[in-house]
Design a protein around this motif. Structure first.
Motif, PDB file in Angstrom:
ATOM      1  N   TRP A 167       0.818  -1.209   0.000  1.00  0.00           N
ATOM      2  CA  TRP A 167       0.000   0.000   0.000  1.00  0.00           C
ATOM      3  C   TRP A 167       0.854   1.262   0.000  1.00  0.00           C
ATOM      4  O   TRP A 167       0.443   2.294  -0.543  1.00  0.00           O
ATOM      5  N   THR A 168       2.023   1.206   0.609  1.00  0.00           N
ATOM      6  CA  THR A 168       2.913   2.375   0.527  1.00  0.00           C
ATOM      7  C   THR A 168       3.381   2.586  -0.906  1.00  0.00           C
ATOM      8  O   THR A 168       3.436   3.730  -1.391  1.00  0.00           O
ATOM      9  N   LEU A 169       3.720   1.511  -1.602  1.00  0.00           N
ATOM     10  CA  LEU A 169       4.076   1.633  -3.014  1.00  0.00           C
ATOM     11  C   LEU A 169       2.887   2.103  -3.841  1.00  0.00           C
ATOM     12  O   LEU A 169       3.046   2.906  -4.778  1.00  0.00           O
ATOM     13  N   ALA A 170       1.684   1.608  -3.509  1.00  0.00           N
ATOM     14  CA  ALA A 170       0.493   2.051  -4.227  1.00  0.00           C
ATOM     15  C   ALA A 170       0.247   3.542  -4.036  1.00  0.00           C
ATOM     16  O   ALA A 170      -0.364   4.190  -4.896  1.00  0.00           O
ATOM     17  N   ALA A 171       0.700   4.103  -2.926  1.00  0.00           N
ATOM     18  CA  ALA A 171       0.625   5.551  -2.730  1.00  0.00           C
ATOM     19  C   ALA A 171       1.820   6.259  -3.347  1.00  0.00           C
ATOM     20  O   ALA A 171       1.690   7.349  -3.920  1.00  0.00           O
ATOM     21  N   TRP A 172       3.001   5.648  -3.240  1.00  0.00           N
ATOM     22  CA  TRP A 172       4.239   6.300  -3.673  1.00  0.00           C
ATOM     23  C   TRP A 172       4.274   6.517  -5.186  1.00  0.00           C
ATOM     24  O   TRP A 172       4.725   7.572  -5.652  1.00  0.00           O
ATOM     25  N   VAL A 173       3.778   5.551  -5.954  1.00  0.00           N
ATOM     26  CA  VAL A 173       3.824   5.678  -7.417  1.00  0.00           C
ATOM     27  C   VAL A 173       2.963   6.853  -7.897  1.00  0.00           C
ATOM     28  O   VAL A 173       3.454   7.733  -8.623  1.00  0.00           O
ATOM     29  N   PRO A 174       1.669   6.954  -7.536  1.00  0.00           N
ATOM     30  CA  PRO A 174       0.907   8.127  -7.990  1.00  0.00           C
ATOM     31  C   PRO A 174       1.363   9.432  -7.358  1.00  0.00           C
ATOM     32  O   PRO A 174       1.234  10.496  -7.964  1.00  0.00           O
ATOM     33  N   LEU A 175       1.888   9.377  -6.125  1.00  0.00           N
ATOM     34  CA  LEU A 175       2.441  10.599  -5.543  1.00  0.00           C
ATOM     35  C   LEU A 175       3.612  11.106  -6.384  1.00  0.00           C
ATOM     36  O   LEU A 175       3.731  12.311  -6.652  1.00  0.00           O
ATOM     37  N   THR A 176       4.484  10.187  -6.795  1.00  0.00           N
ATOM     38  CA  THR A 176       5.604  10.579  -7.655  1.00  0.00           C
ATOM     39  C   THR A 176       5.105  11.170  -8.964  1.00  0.00           C
ATOM     40  O   THR A 176       5.566  12.235  -9.403  1.00  0.00           O
ATOM     41  N   ALA A 177       4.149  10.483  -9.593  1.00  0.00           N
ATOM     42  CA  ALA A 177       3.603  10.993 -10.853  1.00  0.00           C
ATOM     43  C   ALA A 177       2.929  12.338 -10.652  1.00  0.00           C
ATOM     44  O   ALA A 177       3.059  13.250 -11.491  1.00  0.00           O
ATOM     45  N   GLY A 178       2.198  12.502  -9.534  1.00  0.00           N
ATOM     46  CA  GLY A 178       1.533  13.773  -9.281  1.00  0.00           C
ATOM     47  C   GLY A 178       2.510  14.915  -9.069  1.00  0.00           C
ATOM     48  O   GLY A 178       2.285  16.037  -9.536  1.00  0.00           O
ATOM     49  N   ILE A 179       3.607  14.665  -8.362  1.00  0.00           N
ATOM     50  CA  ILE A 179       4.608  15.706  -8.144  1.00  0.00           C
ATOM     51  C   ILE A 179       5.244  16.122  -9.460  1.00  0.00           C
ATOM     52  O   ILE A 179       5.415  17.313  -9.758  1.00  0.00           O
ATOM     53  N   VAL A 180       5.594  15.138 -10.301  1.00  0.00           N
ATOM     54  CA  VAL A 180       6.225  15.459 -11.585  1.00  0.00           C
ATOM     55  C   VAL A 180       5.247  16.175 -12.507  1.00  0.00           C
ATOM     56  O   VAL A 180       5.604  17.159 -13.172  1.00  0.00           O
ATOM     57  N   LEU A 181       3.994  15.705 -12.555  1.00  0.00           N
ATOM     58  CA  LEU A 181       3.002  16.368 -13.399  1.00  0.00           C
ATOM     59  C   LEU A 181       2.708  17.780 -12.902  1.00  0.00           C
ATOM     60  O   LEU A 181       2.477  18.690 -13.700  1.00  0.00           O
ATOM     61  N   GLY A 182       2.711  17.962 -11.579  1.00  0.00           N
ATOM     62  CA  GLY A 182       2.536  19.312 -11.052  1.00  0.00           C
ATOM     63  C   GLY A 182       3.674  20.236 -11.442  1.00  0.00           C
ATOM     64  O   GLY A 182       3.456  21.405 -11.779  1.00  0.00           O
ATOM     65  N   ALA A 183       4.905  19.717 -11.423  1.00  0.00           N
ATOM     66  CA  ALA A 183       6.046  20.522 -11.861  1.00  0.00           C
ATOM     67  C   ALA A 183       5.940  20.842 -13.352  1.00  0.00           C
ATOM     68  O   ALA A 183       6.234  21.965 -13.790  1.00  0.00           O
ATOM     69  N   TRP A 184       5.515  19.839 -14.139  1.00  0.00           N
ATOM     70  CA  TRP A 184       5.343  20.075 -15.581  1.00  0.00           C
ATOM     71  C   TRP A 184       4.272  21.127 -15.829  1.00  0.00           C
ATOM     72  O   TRP A 184       4.432  21.997 -16.685  1.00  0.00           O
TER      73      TRP A 184
END
Length: 617
Positions: A180-197
């Motif tokens: 479940w931590t990985l299930a949170a970590w993957v979209p969190l990573t994508a969300g941070i990068v997409l927010g920066a983009w």
């Protein structure tokens, strides 16, 4: 009408969450607990549906917010704290429904964990029902929706519940926490990068990361979730698991609250509404965070074996550094409301604070990543073997620094980032190519190394774009030009499009290199007279393999013949977005490769087995 229906849905969701929590706590979840959790999800869906209906229905004179498009009207659902809480509640109840879909009678650990998750849902149903209207009208004027949802943070509720269950039962289900931590970590990573983009491509300030509270609110749980992923596989780091799981989740609502506080201009109704609510809720969340962490450590200390296993020094140092970095970000977020509450003036912990305190720590993390990749090599064996394994990656890093130093005097931090990133990439490449007993590396460990390689590439991109960017700003007349990074950007025309709601000025510019026009760009600047807010710049970006040409308009003359152009040439921006995809891919591989891990048996009086080397992720 929609407001009343939305309020009713929230109160019904609160009742359903409490019923589900009590049923899970009794240890009989076969029917009532699961169905009540699904009912809570249905109530959250209804509340959000009534919110959207209210946004669309509040159309003065049949016009959506004086010219605001329907898509912007609907997406303004997350432009205010109350509506953001509704979306957070929807994600939270959805996670709870998925986590509770399978039940094992008699499993006390899982019953306590799910009861904790449903109590969290109940708290947020109550907060949403009591602190704000479930339906807020769309803004009549203005630049549109603001905050970006941090996808994946709701999934941290399940590790949080298991952290509570660990304190209550003395047992830890590492496989569930890690998944479940990985299930949170993957979209969190994508969300941070997409927010920066999005910040880079949609806003005209010229960068991808501004260290604002919305960004930092997503960064804090990401850092602690990263530490949790590294600590969980190590038996010697098991006392860290529950505190990290608790803190990672509690920082999510605290970050949301501080972001909402920062969005309120200084002096705008703070003595009446925002500041007291922020102070009380923030103090409560901080108190819960402190009590849970101290209590967790005290309870776990009583259950530790008499001769505990010694953790891997690199792993211990890395997890400690990640926790310190998260605490440093939290301190920068807490400083403005604390000072304003005490002195009546709001300071700002801006980029100088974060860059001065976090960049050295991030560089140290790069060094630890490279060292861990080689010292945990299956053929490293002894300390001498580990040193031999580090020799050639260190040589690659030193060679990179020497080569860049001969090309000119680069910034010191950028040079260090390049050297350490080369060290990490060389170490990871050697580790990925290694074979143990003639068999290929497991998918879980390979996914962690891929994520480490993506972080090293991101460090290269950030160092290049911050240390080697070239920019120029000038007011030019039609026919004038601005020079930057080998480009000649010429202002061809200024177009003005005025409406009742907004006025948009578009600069038509041509970009030339070595006398040849390579592109025609159209950056714009939009003002909203009725709102009185600052103008919104929409940049124009020309992306090629090794750099971006970034052009924005910061001002325009009333005569339609002049404009202030900001021209920047930012190297390696495409690498930054690609590295984000690589990091998320590594996390996904680790998630797919970690299924089916056996549950950890409850601790007993027997001797503690010799700790295994922890996985990269």
């Amino acid at each position: 009408m929609t407001a009343a229906l939305g309020t009713a849905a929230l109160w019904c969701g609160l009742a359903a969450s409490l019923v589900s929590a009590l049923a899970w706590r009794r240890g009989r979840p076969a029917a009532l607990a699961v169905r009540a959790g699904r009912a809570a999800l249905g109530c959250a869906v209804l509340a959000v549906a009534f919110q959207v209906a209210g946004l669309i229905g509040h159309e003065p004179s049949g016009h959506r917010g004086h010219g605001v498009p329907l898509s912007d009207t609907v997406t303004s659902l997350w432009s205010a704290l109350e509506a953001s809480l509704l979306l957070w509640l929807l994600a939270l109840t959805g996670v709870a429904a998925v986590a509770g879909r399978r039940h094992r009678p008699g499993d006390r650990l899982r019953s306590v964990a799910m009861a904790s998750v449903m109590l969290v849902c109940a708290v947020f149903f109550a907060v949403s029902a009591l602190t704000g209207r479930p339906v807020v009208p769309a803004a009549a004027d203005g630049p549109g929706p603001g905050a970006l949802l941090h996808l994946g943070s709701a999934a941290l509720a399940v590790p949080f519940g298991h952290g509570v269950a660990c304190l209550v039962t003395g047992r830890t289900e590492i496989g569930t926490i890690r998944r479940w931590t990985l299930a949170a970590w993957v979209p969190l990573t994508a969300g941070i990068v997409l927010g920066a983009w999005w910040s880079y491509r949609a806003l005209g300030w010229g960068g991808s990361w501004e260290w604002d509270p919305a960004e930092n609110g997503a960064l804090m749980p990401w850092l602690l979730a990263t530490a949790l992923l590294h600590a969980a596989p190590s038996r010697a780091m098991r006392p860290w698991v529950a505190p990290l799981a608790l803190a990672a989740f509690l920082l999510v609502p605290l970050g949301m609250l501080l972001a909402a506080y920062d969005a309120t201009p200084p002096g705008t109704a703070l003595p009446v509404t925002v500041l007291p609510v922020t102070a009380l809720a923030g103090a409560a969340l901080l108190g819960v965070l402190a009590v849970t962490l101290v209590g967790a450590r005290a309870l776990l200390a009583r259950r530790e074996p008499r001769h505990p296993a010694r953790p891997d020094p690199l792993l211990l140092l890395g997890c400690t550094l990640l926790a310190v970095l998260a605490g440093t970000v939290l301190l920068g977020l807490l400083l403005p409301p604390a000072v304003e509450l005490l002195r009546g003036e709001r300071p700002e912990a801006g980029p100088p604070y974060y860059e001065g305190t976090l960049v050295p720590g991030l560089l140290a993390l790069l060094a630890l990543m490279g060292a861990a990749a080689r010292t945990r090599h299956p053929r490293a064996g002894t300390a001498a073997g580990a040193r031999r394994g580090l020799a050639w990656p260190l040589g690659v890093g030193a060679g990179t620094v020497a080569a860049l130093a001969f090309t000119g005097p680069p910034p010191v931090m950028a040079l260090a980032a390049f050297g350490l990133a080369a060290f990490v990439l060389a170490a990871v490449a050697g580790r990925l190519l290694a074979r143990t007993g003639g068999e290929p590396m497991g998918l879980r460990r390979a996914g962690g190394l891929v994520a480490h390689a993506g972080i090293a590439l991101a460090a290269v991109a950030v160092a290049a774009s911050s240390g080697y960017a070239e920019e120029a700003t000038a007011r030019v007349w039609t026919g004038g030009s601005v020079l930057a990074g080998g480009y000649t950007v010429r202002l061809e025309a200024v177009e003005r499009d005025a409406h009742a709601a907004a006025t948009t000025v578009t600069a038509v510019v041509s970009a030339a290199r070595e006398g040849t026009i390579v592109d025609v760009l159209r950056p714009s600047l939009t003002t909203y007279p009725a709102s009185g807010g600052p103008p919104v710049a929409r940049p124009a970006v020309r992306s090629v393999l090794l750099h971006d040409l970034y052009v924005s308009v910061t001002d325009a003359g009333e005569d339609g013949r002049t404009a202030v152009l900001r021209v920047a040439v930012n190297p390696f921006m495409s690498l930054l977005w690609a590295s984000g995809a690589i990091i998320a891919l590594g996390g996904l591989l680790a998630l797919l490769g970690g299924r089916g891990r056996p549950r950890t048996p409850p601790p007993g009086p027997a001797s503690v087995p010799r700790p295994r080397r922890a996985a990269a992720m």
